[in-house]
Design an enzyme around this catalytic site. Sequence first.
Site, PDB file in Angstrom:
ATOM      1  N   GLU A 119       0.892  -0.957  -0.053  1.00 16.87           N
ATOM      2  CA  GLU A 119      -0.166   0.060  -0.121  1.00 16.87           C
ATOM      3  C   GLU A 119       1.025   1.269  -0.161  1.00 16.87           C
ATOM      4  OE1 GLU A 119      -3.527   2.195   2.275  1.00 16.87           O
ATOM      5  OE2 GLU A 119      -3.136   0.307   2.965  1.00 16.87           O
ATOM      6  N   ASP A 130      -2.357  12.260  -3.602  1.00 19.25           N
ATOM      7  CA  ASP A 130      -2.499  13.724  -3.791  1.00 19.25           C
ATOM      8  C   ASP A 130      -2.887  13.895  -5.260  1.00 19.25           C
ATOM      9  OD1 ASP A 130      -1.957  16.486  -3.892  1.00 19.25           O
ATOM     10  OD2 ASP A 130      -0.574  16.550  -2.651  1.00 19.25           O
ATOM     11  N   LYS A 148     -13.008   8.208   6.544  1.00 22.98           N
ATOM     12  CA  LYS A 148     -13.937   9.286   7.214  1.00 22.98           C
ATOM     13  C   LYS A 148     -13.971  10.263   6.134  1.00 22.98           C
ATOM     14  CE  LYS A 148     -12.849   8.310  11.948  1.00 22.98           C
ATOM     15  NZ  LYS A 148     -12.039   8.592  13.302  1.00 22.98           N
TER      16      LYS A 148
END
Length: 227
Positions: free
Chosen positions: A60, A135, A206
């Site tokens: 990851e 990003d 979240k």
Amino acid sequence: MDDNPSPQRPIRSYVLRGGRMGTGQQRALAELGPRYVLPYAAQPMDFAATFGRTAPVVLEIGFGMGDATAQVAAAAPERDLIGVEVHEAGVGALLRHIGERGLENVRIVRHDAVEVLREMIAPASLAGVHVWFPDPWHKKRHHKRRLIQPAFVELVASRLAPGGYLHCATDWQPYAEQMLEVLSASTLANTAAAYAERPAWRPLTKFEARGLRLGHGVWDLVFTRPR
């Protein structure tokens, strides 16, 4: 960061940020770091020796604060996971998850992901690679800093075992479109007609859940190395 790096200074897809670490993160880094954080080394790692067993290994890239990484590792104890992150606070946060959940199938490398892939990962050795919410580098002049570029994708493809997968996700549609274009032109094969449904095993972050409540889109792309 310099927008015109010299040949000796390659373009990075990240900017190192400062920031304070919580006491829990600091404690986890001090107590668990020596066991779970692997030093960067310019030679392929021995997965069996690293984890003490033979199992499928997933890499990851850019795990942030490690919430999703910990959830994936806890839900799939039969797999081993190597998380690559450059920010110390994120490393400390994931170590805290490791300690609280008792995760033995996670290791961390705090280093540039391109160099980790190129030097530390043997060809055709990974079961999968996750690049979730990298990003997006919104400004056009910064697009060259986006991680998902042809050379990077081919490097990933070379490290995937036959049948292994690259799973990308983003909440920025222009980046999703670039990802689809780059991946579709690579040696990897799309598992969907275009974008994939979010696999049930990819946790909803979240930030992502908040965006979905606000009506923002999220795009998943899952490509595999042909067998």
